[in-house]
Design an enzyme around this catalytic site. Structure first.
Site, PDB file in Angstrom:
ATOM      1  N   TRP A 117      59.499  42.619  15.544  1.00  0.00           N
ATOM      2  CA  TRP A 117      59.865  43.697  16.490  1.00  0.00           C
ATOM      3  C   TRP A 117      60.827  43.164  17.549  1.00  0.00           C
ATOM      4  O   TRP A 117      61.508  43.917  18.241  1.00  0.00           O
ATOM      5  CB  TRP A 117      58.624  44.310  17.153  1.00  0.00           C
ATOM      6  CG  TRP A 117      57.951  43.441  18.192  1.00  0.00           C
ATOM      7  CD1 TRP A 117      57.394  42.217  17.979  1.00  0.00           C
ATOM      8  CD2 TRP A 117      57.777  43.716  19.593  1.00  0.00           C
ATOM      9  NE1 TRP A 117      56.866  41.725  19.144  1.00  0.00           N
ATOM     10  CE2 TRP A 117      57.087  42.624  20.162  1.00  0.00           C
ATOM     11  CE3 TRP A 117      58.115  44.788  20.421  1.00  0.00           C
ATOM     12  CZ2 TRP A 117      56.736  42.563  21.521  1.00  0.00           C
ATOM     13  CZ3 TRP A 117      57.766  44.722  21.776  1.00  0.00           C
ATOM     14  CH2 TRP A 117      57.088  43.618  22.307  1.00  0.00           C
ATOM     15  N   ASP A 118      60.908  41.849  17.660  1.00  0.00           N
ATOM     16  CA  ASP A 118      61.832  41.210  18.594  1.00  0.00           C
ATOM     17  C   ASP A 118      63.244  41.791  18.450  1.00  0.00           C
ATOM     18  O   ASP A 118      63.982  41.920  19.422  1.00  0.00           O
ATOM     19  CB  ASP A 118      61.951  39.707  18.298  1.00  0.00           C
ATOM     20  CG  ASP A 118      60.630  38.968  18.307  1.00  0.00           C
ATOM     21  OD1 ASP A 118      59.617  39.573  17.939  1.00  0.00           O
ATOM     22  OD2 ASP A 118      60.624  37.770  18.665  1.00  0.00           O
ATOM     23  N   GLU A 140      48.957  39.472  22.560  1.00  0.00           N
ATOM     24  CA  GLU A 140      48.126  39.040  21.420  1.00  0.00           C
ATOM     25  C   GLU A 140      46.888  38.258  21.857  1.00  0.00           C
ATOM     26  O   GLU A 140      46.142  37.784  21.014  1.00  0.00           O
ATOM     27  CB  GLU A 140      48.977  38.208  20.453  1.00  0.00           C
ATOM     28  CG  GLU A 140      50.027  39.059  19.750  1.00  0.00           C
ATOM     29  CD  GLU A 140      51.004  38.244  18.917  1.00  0.00           C
ATOM     30  OE1 GLU A 140      51.048  37.006  19.086  1.00  0.00           O
ATOM     31  OE2 GLU A 140      51.734  38.843  18.111  1.00  0.00           O
ATOM     32  N   LYS A 154      49.031  37.331  27.453  1.00  0.00           N
ATOM     33  CA  LYS A 154      50.039  36.440  26.870  1.00  0.00           C
ATOM     34  C   LYS A 154      51.449  36.881  27.240  1.00  0.00           C
ATOM     35  O   LYS A 154      52.314  36.080  27.540  1.00  0.00           O
ATOM     36  CB  LYS A 154      49.878  36.443  25.342  1.00  0.00           C
ATOM     37  CG  LYS A 154      50.874  35.573  24.619  1.00  0.00           C
ATOM     38  CD  LYS A 154      50.706  35.701  23.106  1.00  0.00           C
ATOM     39  CE  LYS A 154      51.708  34.828  22.358  1.00  0.00           C
ATOM     40  NZ  LYS A 154      51.726  35.091  20.935  1.00  0.00           N
ATOM     41  N   GLN A 155      51.673  38.185  27.165  1.00  0.00           N
ATOM     42  CA  GLN A 155      53.038  38.676  27.390  1.00  0.00           C
ATOM     43  C   GLN A 155      52.993  40.114  27.860  1.00  0.00           C
ATOM     44  O   GLN A 155      52.001  40.817  27.654  1.00  0.00           O
ATOM     45  CB  GLN A 155      53.846  38.574  26.110  1.00  0.00           C
ATOM     46  CG  GLN A 155      53.448  39.522  25.006  1.00  0.00           C
ATOM     47  CD  GLN A 155      53.980  39.078  23.647  1.00  0.00           C
ATOM     48  OE1 GLN A 155      53.321  38.346  22.941  1.00  0.00           O
ATOM     49  NE2 GLN A 155      55.168  39.530  23.296  1.00  0.00           N
TER      50      GLN A 155
HETATM   51  C1  BGC Z   1      54.809  37.065  20.126  1.00  0.00           C
HETATM   52  C2  BGC Z   1      55.283  38.266  19.333  1.00  0.00           C
HETATM   53  C3  BGC Z   1      56.617  37.938  18.722  1.00  0.00           C
HETATM   54  C4  BGC Z   1      56.552  36.653  17.916  1.00  0.00           C
HETATM   55  C5  BGC Z   1      57.917  36.221  17.432  1.00  0.00           C
HETATM   56  C6  BGC Z   1      54.735  35.857  19.212  1.00  0.00           C
HETATM   57  O1  BGC Z   1      54.330  34.752  19.939  1.00  0.00           O
HETATM   58  O2  BGC Z   1      53.527  37.310  20.659  1.00  0.00           O
HETATM   59  O3  BGC Z   1      55.425  39.376  20.191  1.00  0.00           O
HETATM   60  O4  BGC Z   1      57.023  38.978  17.907  1.00  0.00           O
HETATM   61  O5  BGC Z   1      56.049  35.622  18.730  1.00  0.00           O
HETATM   62  O6  BGC Z   1      58.772  36.007  18.519  1.00  0.00           O
END
Ligand code: BGC
Length: 769
Positions: free
Chosen positions: A357-358, A488, A601-602
């Site tokens: 999804w990035d 996550e 986490k984000q």
């Molecule tokens: C992130 C995801 C991301 C992936 C690839 C993971 O650590 O939590 O949101 O899509 O890394 O960048």
């Protein structure tokens, strides 16, 4: 934080060789041209720790999935971008002794990435036995104008001795991926051919049957004048080389120019690869190093003219933003709709080079504002072409009637991620893909895209949301259960606010797009209804109910949106109370402890606020920021950039700047101790957004570009380029004013703070701040 590289405006400079950080530097010094990429490995042999890697876009292997407990619905494989045959190899021996930086006595060493002109340079002096000194310089680039071409200029200079230098110029196809699940080699040699002067190996990938021809030819110069030598030739399985020797005297320099062409069956017929690569080698060598470099440099000039960011008064920030822009352009050039952007680009194996999804949430907004609209359109078409697979993917999980669930990770549309809490639950990715269509249309004005392609994707995704949401009699609301949001560090939660918000937004956007098409292109509308078999009354009336009645968790006391049901039951302790020796928590705590904690986490709720900002007033945004930011540990590279933009939006400039530095220098200063695995390419787009949307306050609203510029006190001024509806413009912000210069010939409709106006082509306008 690890500060290793010198501050410089246009270059990344490593001085002195740091074998313990070689993998990290190999990632940093990666070069690429959208078609392929090469880590900063050495040309000559190196027996120390290294991650040798070069990757060809779109060439992958479906490595058999390795999981402890199989779950129905898991994919059979995890696709991996492949470490491809090594094209850079030039072994060197001096007086019979191989040069190897792991064992040599090094007197000076530097590695420089020149971002302005797009090349990697390495230069070192060695002390050889008997007080002999030699200087070796190498420069290489992957051509931006001839994407199959890689060129190396490798020179050996005697500083004080007379002797003999042997070069062995080779291609080695005996390469493996470090992350192979079962240690398997993914390539098989098909054919090889070598003469005195050139060599080609054709390899094919097992299972996927991609054919790749890696060809080389070379020339030798002494003091920059051509010299004729007759090489001896080696040809064995997976390996071809030419070896030759030359005498050298003090002050003399021997230079090998190696030209490589790498062609694959993605663009060439398998049967003609040998012939094609030989033709290409001739063409490339005929042009020669200088001409090739000049046209490569011109491409970079063109890119910088349209996308440079200049920061005055803060060299670290300046260097970092250029590094990010540079790496993004090395990764994706947008010429081929079959290609996409892996989170690590071509700089490492992690994440398998697949699409996440990035792309839609981070990379697309960057390319929308910095590149021709075709580039972003190709990113959308990539997903459009995968719609059929996404429908199959959803069907495999039990969804019906054309519901589409796009994969969490993919190469060709098939899902290849296999952690249940992500594969089945991180469904917000579907929303990001829908939102990207809207984002594209509002930036480019290309409404035809909706009827031609976008609407089919929107219908598929809307069908998925409609079936994924269920009615809760208890709440008298629709709920979405068992999901993982962007954060996550929480799995299998109910009613993730971000996911629910995206779901209803998609449904509304699909309905409004359908009625727009019905009104403006009734014939097309009928065709779409037929093609998708949309049950207008039945399906869309459920969508409307969902829009009206979705449950969005909210805390009335704090007046904040809740990340998910039950978030407030956690012990809410600010991340500043985590002992510094325990950060990042994902490298110190058990997964169980992380899941039970409140740590984020984000960006999750704040990501939603970023996306749907227009819906919320500043006080609401500030309350949510103040609630979530202290609990966010930013252990995803995709986090700090979004928080920085939101901090700018609420006028918290010190925080926005802090977060900006963290995102901008994430790789250069290796904040998360993981840059050896590769660079965080997709988060680099977020860094750029933190300048343009964060400090610059750029938004698209009602067919205008809006700016609300701020400037960190550490900066004297900054400027950036951006595009809107085919108009390229430059914005310069100082502490007193902002100047918007229209660099195109069409007018640009802007709004700065509260002033609206049109800036004619080639004109500029100054606004007092
Ligand atoms: C992130 C995801 C991301 C992936 C690839 C993971 O650590 O939590 O949101 O899509 O890394 O960048």
């Amino acid at each position: 934080m690890n500060r290793v590289y010198k501050s410089d405006e246009w270059r990344i400079i490593e001085e002195g060789f740091h074998p313990g950080r070689n993998r990290e530097s190999e990632s940093i010094f990666s070069i690429g041209n959208g078609y392929m990429g090469q880590r900063g490995n050495f040309e000559e042999r190196y027996s120390g720790d290294t991650l040798r890697g070069n990757y060809i876009a779109g060439v992958y292997y479906p490595d058999k999935t390795k999981v402890g407990w199989w779950k129905n619905g898991y994919p059979e494989y995890f696709a991996k971008v492949l470490n491809a045959p090594n094209w850079i190899g030039i072994d060197v021996s001096i007086n019979g002794k191989p040069v190897d930086l792991s064992t040599a006595e090094i007197s000076t060493f530097s590695r420089i990435l020149n971002m302005k002109e797009g090349y990697l340079e390495r230069s070192f002096r060695l002390n050889l036995p008997g007080e002999k000194s030699v200087e070796i310089d190498s420069r290489r680039f992957l051509s931006m104008s001839e994407p199959d071409a890689g060129i190396i200029r490798y020179s050996v200079k005697s500083l004080n001795f007379e002797g003999e230098v042997e070069f062995n110029v080779y291609i080695d196809a005996d390469v493996r991926n470090e992350d192979a699940n079962y240690g398997k080699k993914f390539w098989k040699e098909v054919e090889r051919d070598v003469t005195s002067g050139d060599g080609v190996i054709i390899t094919r990938t097992l299972k996927t049957n991609f054919y790749v021809a890696t060809g080389m030819c070379w020339e030798l110069l002494k003091n920059m004048k051509p010299v004729k030598v007759t090489p001896s030739v080696i040809s064995r399985k997976d390996y071809v080389s030419n070896t030759f020797r030359q005498k050298i005297k003090p002050g003399e320099e021997l230079t090998v120019i190696k030209f490589a062409s790498i062609l694959s069956s993605l663009n060439n017929q398998k049967e003609s690869l040998m012939k094609d690569v030989k033709v290409r080698l001739k063409e490339i060598a005929l042009k020669g190093y200088d001409k090739l470099f000049l046209s490569h440099k011109k491409e970079w000039e063109r890119i910088w003219e349209a996308s440079d960011v200049v920061i005055e008064g803060d060299m670290d920030a300046q260097q970092a933003i250029r590094f990010n822009i540079f790496q993004l352009n090395q990764t994706y050039t947008g010429k081929d709709e079959r290609l996409n952007i892996g989170p690590k680009g071509f700089t490492g194996e992690k994440y398998g080079g697949g699409t996440y999804w990035d792309t839609e949430a981070f990379a697309l907004p960057f390319f929308l504002k910095t590149a021709d609209q075709k580039v972003a359109r190709n990113l959308l078409l990539y997903r459009y072409k995968h719609l059929g697979e996404s429908i199959k993917n959803a069907a495999k999980l039990g969804f019906r009637s054309g519901a589409a669930l796009y994969p969490m990770v993919t190469m060709n549309g098939e899902e290849c991620h296999n952690e249940w809490e992500i594969t089945f639950e991180e469904i917000h990715r579907n929303g990001a893909i829908a939102f990207a269509i809207y984002n594209y249309v509002r930036h480019t004005g290309d409404r035809n895209y909706l009827a031609d392609y976008g609407i089919e994707v929107l219908i598929g995704i809307s069908r998925f949301w409609s079936q994924r949401a269920t009615w809760s009699e208890n709440r008298k609301k629709f709920v979405i259960l068992g999901v993982t949001g962007p954060n996550e560090y929480e799995n299998n939660v109910n009613n993730n606010w971000y996911t629910n918000s995206l779901a209803v937004w998609t449904l509304s956007y699909t309905l409004s797009t359908l009625s727009e098409i019905e009104n403006t292109a009734p014939g097309k509308y009928r065709e779409i209804i037929r093609k998708t078999d949309l049950k207008s009354g039945e399906e869309t009336s459920r969508w409307k109910k969902l829009i009206d009645d979705i449950y969005l968790p909210y805390d009335r006391d704090r007046k904040v949106f809740l990340q998910q049901d039950g978030f407030l039951d956690k012990e809410l302790i600010p991340a500043s109370e985590i002992p510094s020796g325990e950060r990042p928590v994902n490298q110190h705590w058990s997964w169980d402890r992380i899941l039970r904690s409140c740590y984020i986490k984000q960006a999750d709720v704040l990501h939603g606020i970023y996306v749907f900002e227009d819906k919320y007033d500043t006080a609401t945004i500030r309350r949510n920021f103040d609630f979530y930011e202290p609990m966010t540990v930013h252990e995803s590279s995709l986090s700090a950039c979004i928080h920085s933009i939101v901090a700018s939006r609420i006028g918290n400039l010190p925080k926005a700047y802090d977060l900006y530095l963290r995102t901008a220098r994430l790789d250069l200063d290796d904040y998360n101790n993981e840059v050896g695995d590769g660079l965080h390419i997709t988060s680099m787009a977020g860094t750029w957004l933190a300048v343009v949307e964060g400090f610059g306050g750029m938004r698209i609203r009602d067919d205008r570009v809006l700016f609300q510029p701020l400037i960190p006190e550490q900066w004297i001024s900054y400027s950036f380029h951006a595009r809107f509806r085919g108009v390229l413009f430059k914005v310069t912000v100082t502490h007193e004013d902002a100047i918007i210069k229209n660099l195109s010939d069409k007018p640009l409709a802007v709004m700065v703070s509260d002033t609206e106006l049109n800036i004619s082509g080639s004109c500029q306008q100054l606004f007092k701040l």
